[in-house]
Design a protein around this motif. Structure first.
Motif, PDB file in Angstrom:
ATOM      1  N   GLY A 162     -59.197  -2.130   0.102  1.00 19.28           N
ATOM      2  CA  GLY A 162     -58.846  -4.055   0.017  1.00 19.28           C
ATOM      3  C   GLY A 162     -57.405  -3.982   0.736  1.00 19.28           C
ATOM      4  O   GLY A 162     -57.320  -5.449   0.985  1.00 19.28           O
ATOM      5  N   ALA A 163     -56.469  -2.461   1.858  1.00 21.85           N
ATOM      6  CA  ALA A 163     -55.222  -2.718   2.089  1.00 21.85           C
ATOM      7  C   ALA A 163     -56.105  -3.662   3.511  1.00 21.85           C
ATOM      8  O   ALA A 163     -56.932  -3.683   4.058  1.00 21.85           O
ATOM      9  CB  ALA A 163     -55.115  -1.413   2.664  1.00 21.85           C
ATOM     10  N   THR A 164     -54.630  -4.207   4.403  1.00 21.27           N
ATOM     11  CA  THR A 164     -55.572  -4.944   5.357  1.00 21.27           C
ATOM     12  C   THR A 164     -54.646  -4.004   6.424  1.00 21.27           C
ATOM     13  O   THR A 164     -53.570  -2.846   6.079  1.00 21.27           O
ATOM     14  CB  THR A 164     -55.056  -6.357   5.363  1.00 21.27           C
ATOM     15  N   VAL A 165     -54.537  -4.317   8.113  1.00 20.15           N
ATOM     16  CA  VAL A 165     -53.956  -3.917   9.109  1.00 20.15           C
ATOM     17  C   VAL A 165     -52.434  -4.854   9.241  1.00 20.15           C
ATOM     18  O   VAL A 165     -53.184  -6.308   9.403  1.00 20.15           O
ATOM     19  CB  VAL A 165     -54.722  -3.417  10.431  1.00 20.15           C
ATOM     20  N   ALA A 166     -51.480  -4.765   9.354  1.00 14.80           N
ATOM     21  CA  ALA A 166     -50.860  -5.142  10.070  1.00 14.80           C
ATOM     22  C   ALA A 166     -50.701  -5.185  11.173  1.00 14.80           C
ATOM     23  O   ALA A 166     -50.438  -5.592  12.419  1.00 14.80           O
ATOM     24  CB  ALA A 166     -48.951  -5.388   9.459  1.00 14.80           C
ATOM     25  N   LEU A 167     -50.761  -4.136  11.771  1.00 17.66           N
ATOM     26  CA  LEU A 167     -50.241  -4.121  13.342  1.00 17.66           C
ATOM     27  C   LEU A 167     -51.436  -2.145  13.395  1.00 17.66           C
ATOM     28  O   LEU A 167     -51.444  -1.166  13.179  1.00 17.66           O
ATOM     29  CB  LEU A 167     -49.174  -3.090  13.740  1.00 17.66           C
TER      30      LEU A 167
END
Length: 315
Positions: A234-239
């Motif tokens: 469930g983690a997302t990508v900021a960069l």
């Protein structure tokens, strides 16, 4: 402001045990690396340490990293001036007596902050190219921890370039350092063989010497981070990176996020300075912005990802 709350006296009766355990861990680290680490004060050793630093960073003639005179003064003032020598010399507590021997293959220097902080700032650490991969740098840091704990120091801090993958993994993953602050263009333009003409952004690391995770790291139990598993959870990508290797920022959603760094920023600075500058700016905005907003770096995947968590969001 940097949190210095960890630089407080140890609980009664624990300091000796923690320092003794740190000496054991440092001895084991040096043995595993096939080296011995000790404080240095003799002029030939100080000169060799300066030559090592020059050989690694290749600074311009007007921008020396350290001089023999400076290291001599630091040692005299009671600061940390130590080196790693190729080959073993026996138990670490015996090696601390200053005996000579072996080729100097790594060095580390640090100085103390204001008295209320009771903390050491580790300024420069480097290992010769031919010794890389043998964990000499890890042995140096384990020695520094033991040395500091023997003197009642509870915290060591230092800075590193957040775009260099191997350094991020070493400091965050292998040593369990805590990323405390993002410092844009901290040293100004250095124009040396590593930083080139790029801005010298740095990540300030705090190493809380008696913390369980730090003790475990120095015993060889390193902090593992799996970016793929985090994404699946469930983690997302900021960069992230585009197909052609350029940075691409995304909106941050959820309590855990990932920030990418390029595969080899040092090579990129030499071959494509414009792309290197774009990565510097993007990481400054993403990683620096998240840290300034209260997010905590909880790990680094060797594949090139910082993992951050928002402590204000329930897990």
């Amino acid at each position: 402001m940097t949190d210095t709350s960890a630089a407080t006296p140890f609980a009664p009766g624990t300091a000796h045990r923690v320092a003794a355990d740190a000496l054991t861990a440092a001895d084991a680290a040096a043995h595993a690396a096939g080296c011995h680490v000790r404080p240095i004060s003799a002029l030939p050793d100080l000169e060799a340490a300066c030559r090592l630093f020059e050989g690694i960073w290749k600074p311009g003639s007007e921008n020396a990293l350290a001089t023999t005179e400076l290291l001599r003064a630091m040692d005299k003032a009671g600061s940390y001036v130590a080196a790693a020598f190729d080959g073993e010399e026996g138990p670490l507590d015996a090696a601390l007596d200053g005996r000579e021997g072996g080729e100097l293959v790594g060095a580390c220097i640090g100085f103390f902050g204001p008295p209320p902080d009771g903390a050491l700032h580790s300024h420069i650490a480097g290992v010769s190219a031919r010794m890389r991969g043998r964990s000499v740098g890890f042995a140096l840091k384990a020695h520094q921890r033991a040395w500091a704990l023997q003197r009642g120091v509870a915290q060591v801090s230092w800075t590193f370039d957040p775009l260099v993958r191997r350094n991020a993994y070493f400091n965050i993953g292998k040593l369990a350092g805590r990323a405390a602050q993002y410092l844009p263009n901290f040293y100004g333009r250095m124009n040396d063989g590593i930083n080139g003409a790029d801005d010298t952004d740095r990540l300030l690391v705090e190493w809380r010497l008696a913390a369980p995770e730090v003790a475990a790291a120095c015993d060889g139990h390193h902090r593992a981070t799996d970016a793929a598993a985090e994404l699946a959870g469930g983690a997302t990508v900021a960069l992230g990176a585009t197909a052609d290797g350029r940075p691409h920022a995304y909106s941050v959603i959820g309590p855990r996020t990932l920030v990418a760094v390029p595969e080899d920023i040092e090579q990129l600075r030499r071959t494509d300075p414009q792309s290197a500058a774009a990565w510097r700016s993007a990481v400054r905005d993403a990683l620096g912005g998240l840290i300034a907003d209260g997010w905590q770096v909880t790990g680094f995947d060797r594949a090139g990802w910082y993992l951050l968590a928002d402590p204000r969001t329930p897990s």
